[in-house]
Design a protein around this motif. Structure first.
Motif, PDB file in Angstrom:
ATOM      1  N   LEU A 107       1.110  -1.152   0.002  1.00  0.00           N
ATOM      2  CA  LEU A 107      -0.060  -0.032   0.024  1.00  0.00           C
ATOM      3  C   LEU A 107       0.862   1.378  -0.038  1.00  0.00           C
ATOM      4  O   LEU A 107       0.073   2.278   0.205  1.00  0.00           O
ATOM      5  N   ASP A 151       1.923  -6.225 -12.045  1.00  0.00           N
ATOM      6  CA  ASP A 151       1.782  -4.820 -11.515  1.00  0.00           C
ATOM      7  C   ASP A 151       1.190  -3.484 -12.268  1.00  0.00           C
ATOM      8  O   ASP A 151       1.526  -2.437 -11.801  1.00  0.00           O
ATOM      9  N   SER A 152       0.511  -4.213 -13.521  1.00  0.00           N
ATOM     10  CA  SER A 152      -0.114  -3.112 -14.143  1.00  0.00           C
ATOM     11  C   SER A 152      -1.408  -2.325 -13.822  1.00  0.00           C
ATOM     12  O   SER A 152      -1.722  -1.254 -14.110  1.00  0.00           O
ATOM     13  N   TYR A 153      -1.968  -3.016 -12.890  1.00  0.00           N
ATOM     14  CA  TYR A 153      -3.179  -2.502 -12.448  1.00  0.00           C
ATOM     15  C   TYR A 153      -3.536  -2.618 -10.662  1.00  0.00           C
ATOM     16  O   TYR A 153      -2.591  -3.516 -10.069  1.00  0.00           O
TER      17      TYR A 153
ATOM     18  N   TYR B 107      -1.009   7.201  -1.430  1.00  0.00           N
ATOM     19  CA  TYR B 107      -1.998   6.070  -1.502  1.00  0.00           C
ATOM     20  C   TYR B 107      -3.209   6.503  -1.689  1.00  0.00           C
ATOM     21  O   TYR B 107      -4.025   6.216  -2.480  1.00  0.00           O
ATOM     22  N   LEU B 108      -3.755   7.391  -0.892  1.00  0.00           N
ATOM     23  CA  LEU B 108      -5.190   7.877  -0.731  1.00  0.00           C
ATOM     24  C   LEU B 108      -5.467   8.762  -1.888  1.00  0.00           C
ATOM     25  O   LEU B 108      -6.682   8.623  -2.351  1.00  0.00           O
ATOM     26  N   GLU B 110      -4.841   8.088  -4.917  1.00  0.00           N
ATOM     27  CA  GLU B 110      -5.244   7.111  -5.932  1.00  0.00           C
ATOM     28  C   GLU B 110      -6.531   6.363  -5.727  1.00  0.00           C
ATOM     29  O   GLU B 110      -7.025   5.864  -6.458  1.00  0.00           O
ATOM     30  N   THR B 111      -7.129   6.493  -4.337  1.00  0.00           N
ATOM     31  CA  THR B 111      -8.527   5.720  -4.279  1.00  0.00           C
ATOM     32  C   THR B 111      -9.660   6.729  -4.432  1.00  0.00           C
ATOM     33  O   THR B 111      -9.265   7.962  -4.620  1.00  0.00           O
ATOM     34  N   ILE B 144     -14.036   1.942  -1.529  1.00  0.00           N
ATOM     35  CA  ILE B 144     -13.799   1.237  -2.886  1.00  0.00           C
ATOM     36  C   ILE B 144     -14.554   1.925  -4.073  1.00  0.00           C
ATOM     37  O   ILE B 144     -14.053   1.946  -5.204  1.00  0.00           O
ATOM     38  N   VAL B 186      -6.246   6.770 -12.645  1.00  0.00           N
ATOM     39  CA  VAL B 186      -5.157   6.344 -12.480  1.00  0.00           C
ATOM     40  C   VAL B 186      -4.484   5.414 -13.585  1.00  0.00           C
ATOM     41  O   VAL B 186      -5.008   4.506 -14.021  1.00  0.00           O
ATOM     42  N   GLU B 187      -3.538   6.008 -14.384  1.00  0.00           N
ATOM     43  CA  GLU B 187      -2.785   5.352 -15.483  1.00  0.00           C
ATOM     44  C   GLU B 187      -2.103   3.937 -14.968  1.00  0.00           C
ATOM     45  O   GLU B 187      -1.533   3.950 -13.989  1.00  0.00           O
ATOM     46  N   ALA B 188      -2.476   3.113 -15.741  1.00  0.00           N
ATOM     47  CA  ALA B 188      -1.839   1.628 -15.516  1.00  0.00           C
ATOM     48  C   ALA B 188      -0.364   1.857 -15.436  1.00  0.00           C
ATOM     49  O   ALA B 188       0.159   2.588 -16.506  1.00  0.00           O
ATOM     50  N   ARG B 189       0.341   1.282 -14.628  1.00  0.00           N
ATOM     51  CA  ARG B 189       1.675   1.137 -14.687  1.00  0.00           C
ATOM     52  C   ARG B 189       2.264   0.025 -15.684  1.00  0.00           C
ATOM     53  O   ARG B 189       1.573  -0.991 -15.665  1.00  0.00           O
ATOM     54  N   GLY B 190       3.216   0.446 -16.223  1.00  0.00           N
ATOM     55  CA  GLY B 190       3.753  -0.559 -16.993  1.00  0.00           C
ATOM     56  C   GLY B 190       4.606  -1.713 -16.305  1.00  0.00           C
ATOM     57  O   GLY B 190       4.637  -1.308 -14.869  1.00  0.00           O
ATOM     58  N   ASP B 191       4.736  -2.919 -16.608  1.00  0.00           N
ATOM     59  CA  ASP B 191       5.418  -3.856 -16.015  1.00  0.00           C
ATOM     60  C   ASP B 191       6.983  -3.249 -15.611  1.00  0.00           C
ATOM     61  O   ASP B 191       7.635  -2.317 -16.399  1.00  0.00           O
ATOM     62  N   GLU B 194       9.271   1.548 -11.803  1.00  0.00           N
ATOM     63  CA  GLU B 194       9.269   1.877 -10.349  1.00  0.00           C
ATOM     64  C   GLU B 194       8.898   3.266 -10.095  1.00  0.00           C
ATOM     65  O   GLU B 194       8.129   3.669  -9.178  1.00  0.00           O
TER      66      GLU B 194
END
Lengths: 211, 203
Positions: A107, A151-153, B107-108, B110-111, B144, B186-191, B194
């Motif tokens: 988190l 870890d993409s979503y 963190y918050l 992004e929610t 959520i 929130v844009e999806a992170r690539g693999d 970092e």
């Protein structure tokens, strides 16, 4: 997932902080004592959780200077904000790493969330990750489609259990950093797991196998 | 004393407690006189006695749950204490407490909590009473913000046994749709990424 906890403690304010207003000084001492620490009492199975920041100081009384000591001691009642999810709570987390035992989610401020293999939806398979150092990758196979967990979503998981392992007296050299609070999560239910799995999902997937 | 433990405020063996409790100077001066025998009275309504490991072994009296907070309320608290000041983050070295706070703040943001207000939440929980949801479920829904029946499924406990049928679920979702603002994109992170990618907020 956050709670307020009311605590009462005897706080010793070191003399060099006395030039500050009392509330600020006490807050500073409390922050050093409580922040980022997990309080639990395994003897009675009670716990506060991960203390985040001081919410408020309700009262501070005393200010006695004990003999032999240069600093005043106050009895302070204060409220702190703690991170303590309840069992059954659904939390959105990010993937951190995975191995053959299961997944590890994070988190940001709390990283000890483990999803053991039995709580990953079946049928699944675990394979060595092609694009990543030495990690294993978990893949869920549903209706002949493969869904990768990476870890993409954001990953929604449900809290199954929170445990507070006791402090180990000895540690091996290469052991993982000790985690005083460990959350066990489950992603084997409708709506759990990476959010991309359920986007645009229709009613037909509504199999209710909730426990 | 206790030896060099890392920063985990946990209790150690039982043997130390009693000796420490009795011999600690603070316990003698304490007005309310926390004696070891009261230590066992942990059934007393929410008030329990903890071992405070850092401050020379005296008792911390506590009420474990003085109220649950939604994600939004925590975010609000952080904001009111200036956690969003981006410039200072990079330049100045930050203390441990700031570090955690920033992580929680990140963190918050992004929610769904970052698009909510206090009125929205109070309004929503009032309207939810009609559906007879448990407090924990309302909290979950606010945090959520489920957008479909399948997202709502893990939140509701034993819906069939409580008479929450499909119609009720749809009613709940309609309420969510109407009262709670949509979450930030929130844009999806690539693999293997970092760095945090840019987050877009919906106004």
């Amino acid at each position: 997932m956050f709670c307020l906890s009311e605590l009462e403690d005897t706080v010793r304010v070191p003399p060099d902080l006395l030039k500050l207003p009392l509330e600020v000084a006490i807050k500073k001492v409390l922050q050093k004592l409580f922040l980022d620490k997990v309080f639990s009492l395994t003897f009675f199975l009670l716990s506060i959780g991960l203390c985040l920041f001081i919410y408020d100081i309700k009262s501070a009384e005393g200010g006695f200077v004990l003999p032999g000591d240069g600093a005043p001691t106050y009895k302070v009642v204060f409220i702190i904000v703690v991170f303590r999810p309840f069992v059954g709570e659904v939390i959105a987390a990010r993937f951190k790493e995975s191995d053959s035992n299961g997944l590890r989610l994070t988190l940001g401020f709390f990283e000890d969330i483990y999803v053991p293999a039995p709580l990953i939806p079946r049928p699944n398979r675990c394979e060595p990750d092609p694009c990543n150092r030495n990690q294993m990758r978990w893949v869920w196979i549903f209706e002949e489609q493969e869904y990768i967990i990476d870890d993409s979503y954001q990953i929604n998981f449900r809290v199954e259990n929170i445990s507070y392992p006791p402090v180990p007296t000895e540690r091996a050299e290469d052991a993982k950093l000790f985690a005083p609070m460990v959350i066990t999560g489950a992603i084997d239910d409708d709506g759990l797991g990476p959010v991309s799995w359920w986007e645009g999902c229709s009613e037909r997937n509504n199999e209710d196998d909730d426990t | 004393m206790r030896g060099a433990l890392p920063n985990w405020g946990l209790t150690k063996g039982k043997g130390n407690w009693f000796h420490a409790l009795v011999s600690s100077p603070a316990s003698r001066h304490d007005q309310k006189n926390y004696i070891p025998t009261s230590f066992f009275d942990h059934h007393q309504k929410n008030i329990t006695y903890l071992f405070s490991p850092i401050t020379s072994n005296k008792i911390v009296r506590m009420k474990a749950n003085a109220g649950t907070l939604t994600n939004f309320e925590v975010l609000d608290l952080l904001n009111s204490r200036g956690a969003s000041n981006d410039t200072t983050r990079v330049i100045a070295p930050i203390s441990t407490s700031e570090y955690t706070r920033l992580h929680v703040y990140d963190y918050l943001m992004e929610t769904p909590a970052c698009t909510q207000t206090q009125e929205i939440i109070t309004n929503f929980s009032d309207q939810c009473k009609y559906f007879k949801l448990a407090k924990a479920e309302i909290l979950n829904i606010i945090n959520i913000r489920p957008s479909s029946t399948v997202n709502l499924a893990p939140i509701l406990e034993e819906p069939s046994e409580r008479g929450i049928d499909k119609k009720a679920k749809e009613g709940i979702l309609k309420l969510v749709e109407a009262l709670l603002p949509p979450p930030p994109i929130v844009e999806a992170r690539g693999d293997n990424e970092e760095e945090e990618t840019e987050e877009g907020e919906q106004s």
